[in-house]
Enzyme design. Structure first.
Site, mmCIF file in Angstrom:
data_model
loop_
_atom_site.group_PDB
_atom_site.id
_atom_site.type_symbol
_atom_site.label_atom_id
_atom_site.label_comp_id
_atom_site.label_asym_id
_atom_site.label_seq_id
_atom_site.Cartn_x
_atom_site.Cartn_y
_atom_site.Cartn_z
ATOM 1 C CD GLU A 429 -8.838 9.883 2.673
ATOM 2 O OE1 GLU A 429 -10.016 9.463 2.691
ATOM 3 O OE2 GLU A 429 -8.040 9.667 1.734
ATOM 4 C CG ASN A 430 -2.223 14.146 4.386
ATOM 5 O OD1 ASN A 430 -2.568 13.444 3.437
ATOM 6 N ND2 ASN A 430 -2.028 15.442 4.270
#
Length: 817
Positions: A429-430
């Site tokens: 999710e970065n």
């Protein structure tokens, strides 16, 4: 102390385990310590702290993670004629200082890699060994200050500044219990001349000719006396032997293996494994070291080509395109040293039994131990392996960058022999977070991890394990030309549904691959009773709220339930507990049936999540006490090779047969329009023919369509033991009767009990909560629906009483609002 490697004389490497005799210093006392282990489990065993999983004890043991700790033992005298003795730690958690005889021999700063220290001249006699573990919060803060990283940019979170299991500091399903300790094996290794420092087998196969190739790349370490000496390496695999003689520190040995048996994911074929053995010796001399693993021959690629729908993401195994039926895996215990090989096997076998063929090892946890991947190899579970970055901005400067590269190279080399491993993924999710979570402005140009995901990590994979695909993130669209979480491109996470909308919104798009989605439900009743001793179970009781870590988790649960069912009164915990389980199943069913029916545009679903690390309300299918929630049973149906469902296509109810088996599915569907009072309103037979790995559709005939908006009419489709239901309105609006049924119980010959239910009315989503009968009781099925006059038998193991009254008390079904 035990020898763990075979000893072939004074030249062959000999390993001596150092698992016994450790103590933990605490307030002037030497407490017995278990190695592998951690501070928390040692303090629990000594009675110093309570079990942090129970009640609200987590807060009472917060101090454990906020101070330094020391482990002590005694290194045995060498007693060996080898030239070199190394002290080897496979895993230290996390920032540690190692002293032998009172002198520091090394320091560590990474939970995710191993360390080796030369102690040859320090063990002539028995010698004290101490490992001092720093407070991880202090260690992370020291790195932050060294980098000058602002808290405005990176937040208060210590995770980006220390290479440690991120979820140890808490997650929206996990407690905050940052550990310290020797969490993996520790040993002395005695060796002479040279040893195998790294072994990397590149395994390939032509699926058509089944010609296999094993190219093993070797790195060796030499003693001073062994420098420049000719060495011989021999490879044995699949009945073929190959060898090479070399004088440097690197070598390559290749074996060609004809007519190999292909390794397949479960459901597509068998999982043959081959012993792969390397020996290292002096040329024309004695054996020095050896290495062995099991490998499998398979060809795996990720097809991410652009097409008329966007950018695909499909696993192709041995030329066969695969719809991935997956689950996300988190550490199975917040104290990972407690997870045994047997526990890995139990949990992964539960996944396989539920029809799963893909397990994603999530990036906020750990690189699991070898035994995890061994079981995946055997069960045919494809492993999607994240690198360990999750939901945070990570600085790319030293010393963190060096640790990231070292851990990546070590773990890629360690795990690459496993045929189950099919994908390296850069982060969780970065990339999405940088675009959508408000990072860009406060970071103001500071590094945040992009250089890892799009630069360092793909380079490490290309250098170390070029046989496997790399993907930069989950989610990730494949390039910054598209939004990182664009459903039309690559891999997506679907969390707006849980957080803000309704699970029917899954139906609004067809992503190319869904690697995270899910819905919460509480754990099993018996799990809650054990975790909250003496507490009255109420949805918002102090203990229940403490074991609910999601932001506004109970609010989201109740708002999600209110869209489909009447929310029970706070005092009716049993009803609340049951309906939350039903709603979790409804949500995940809605997503999977929709996405599977859109194969091959959508090529996979990975449910968040398979397991829990403690007893908690979460998205898991198996709770923290290893009990199967109703979601697990639903996954067994949803991920079966054959799935029958009724989908709305072009605003019309449509029969859908999803066939993921290798054989064609030609069936005749018995389709009935029913009234809630049991009246048969219309009936017909509809043929459906789905070829191998294909989906077939047939519109519901007009005469069978329930009246628009009807609260009493519904569709039932039955074929080959499978059943699908369709209601024209939401459950909240449907006129369910008060469920009426008879219950009979008989003891089976093998000690199990059989609970037979005969319905007098429509009984929707009947559930026997077996753990209410006995904590160890297990039912063989989850939610199911009976029409009036139908009966079904539930087999229950682990329940001796076999009492019909008790069984009735453990049965729940949907009722009208």
């Amino acid at each position: 102390m035990t020898t763990t490697h075979a000893d072939h004389g004074d030249t062959s490497l000999r390993a001596v385990s150092l698992h016994e005799g450790w103590t933990l210093r605490h307030e002037g006392r030497a407490l017995p310590a278990q190695v592998p282990g951690c501070v928390h489990t040692d303090l629990i065993s000594a009675g110093v702290v309570p079990d942090p999983f129970l009640s609200r004890n987590e807060t009472d043991v917060d101090w454990v993670g906020r101070r330094e700790w020391v482990y002590d033992t005694v290194l045995p005298a060498r007693g060996s004629g080898h030239e070199r003795t190394d002290l080897v730690f496979d895993g230290l958690d996390t920032v540690a200082e190692i002293s032998v005889g009172g002198e520091v021999v090394g320091r560590t700063a990474n939970m995710h890699r191993g360390y080796r220290f030369d102690v040859t001249d320090r063990t002539a006699a028995d010698t004290p060994l101490s490992v001092l573990f720093a407070c991880s919060y202090d260690a992370a803060e020291a790195v932050r200050e060294r980098l000058g990283a602002s808290k405005e940019a990176y937040g208060e979170d210590p995770r980006p500044f220390i290479r440690k299991m991120a979820c140890a500091y808490g997650w929206d399903w996990g407690p905050s219990l940052p550990t310290a300790g020797i969490w993996k094996d520790v040993r002395l290794e005695h060796w002479s001349t040279a040893r195998l420092a790294r072994v990397r087998p590149l395994v390939s196969v032509d699926p058509t000719t089944r010609a296999g190739r094993v190219e093993v790349r070797l790195d060796v370490e030499r003693t001073v006396s062994g420098a420049g000496l000719p060495l011989a390496a021999e490879l044995r695999v699949g009945g073929v032997t190959a060898g090479v003689t070399f004088e440097g520190d690197e070598a390559v040995v290749v074996a060609e293996v004809a007519d190999v048996d292909l390794w397949w994911p479960r459901g597509y074929g068998e999982q043959p494994l081959y012993d792969c053995e390397i020996t290292l010796g002096a040329a024309d001399g004695p054996l020095l070291d050896s290495w062995s693993r099991r490998i499998g021959f398979r060809d795996v690629v990720v097809d991410s080509r652009a097409d008329e729908h966007g950018t695909g993401f499909t696993f192709v195994v041995n030329g066969e395109r695969v719809f991935a039926r997956g689950v996300n895996w988190i550490p199975d215990d917040v104290f990972p040293s407690r997870v045994t090989a047997e526990r890995y096997r139990e949990r992964l076998a539960q996944a396989a039994e539920a029809g799963v063929d893909t397990v994603r090892v999530w990036g906020g946890g750990i690189f699991e131990r070898d035994e995890f991947y061994d079981v995946c190899d055997e069960l045919g579970l494809m492993v999607w392996q994240d690198f360990l970055f999750a939901c945070a901005a990570y600085p790319e400067e030293q010393p963190i960058r060096g640790e990231v590269e070292a851990e990546a190279r070590e773990n890629v080399a360690r795990l690459m022999p496993h045929p189950s491993l099919v994908l390296w993924n850069g982060n969780n999710e970065n990339l999405w977070a940088f675009r959508d979570w408000g990072w860009e402005e406060p970071l103001a140009g500071d590094s945040w991890g992009e250089g890892y995901y799009l630069g360092l990590l793909p380079r490490v994979v290309a250098d170390t394990d070029p046989s496997r695909a790399y993907w930069a993130g989950s989610p990730w669209s494949g390039s910054w030309e598209h939004h990182p979480n664009d459903p039309a491109h690559g891999v997506v996470h679907s969390w707006d549904v849980w957080n803000t909308t309704d699970y029917t919104d899954y139906l609004g798009s067809v992503p190319r691959f869904v690697s995270e989605f899910g819905w919460q439900a509480p754990p099993a009743y018996a799990t809650l009773r054990r975790a909250l001793p003496g507490e009255e179970l109420v949805a918002d009781s102090p203990g229940m709220l403490h074991h609910q870590k999601a932001d506004d988790g109970n609010g989201k649960l109740e708002r999600g339930l209110a869209r489909h069912f009447a929310v029970p009164a706070a005092t009716d915990f049993d009803r609340w507990h049951y309906l939350m389980q039903v709603n979790q199943v409804r949500a995940v069913t809605t997503g999977i049936e929709h996405w599977r029916s859109n194969w091959p545009v959508c090529a996979g679903t990975i449910v968040w999540q398979l397991n829990d690390c403690w007893p908690v309300t979460s998205w898991a299918a198996i709770d923290g006490d290893a009990r199967r929630k109703p979601l697990w049973y639903a996954l067994r149906d949803l991920y079966a090779d054959r799935l029958l469902t009724i989908r709305t296509r072009d605003d019309t109810p449509t029969l859908c047969a999803v066939n993921q088996s290798r054989e064609p599915w030609d069936t005749e569907v018995r389709l009935r329009r029913m009234d809630v009072d049991g009246t048969l309103l219309a009936e017909t037979r509809v043929p459906l023919a789905a070829g191998p790995r294909q989906v077939a559709f047939a519109p519901v005939p007009d005469a069978l369509l329930p009246a628009a908006g009807s609260a009493t009419e519904y569709l039932v489709a039955d074929a080959d033991g499978l059943r699908a239901l369709h209601l024209p309105v939401r459950d909240l609006e449907f006129a369910y009767p008060d469920p009426s049924y008879e219950v009979a119980v008989e003891k089976a010959g093998d000690g199990a009990a059989e609970v037979t239910v005969r319905a007098r009315t429509l009984v929707r989503d009947l559930l026997l909560q077996a753990d209410r009968l006995a904590p160890g009781a297990v039912a063989d099925r989850g939610l199911f629906t009976l029409l009036p006059g139908e009966s079904a038998t539930i087999r229950v193991t682990g329940w001796a009483e076999a009492d019909a009254g008790a069984a009735r008390g453990a049965l729940f079904a949907v009722t009208s609002a």
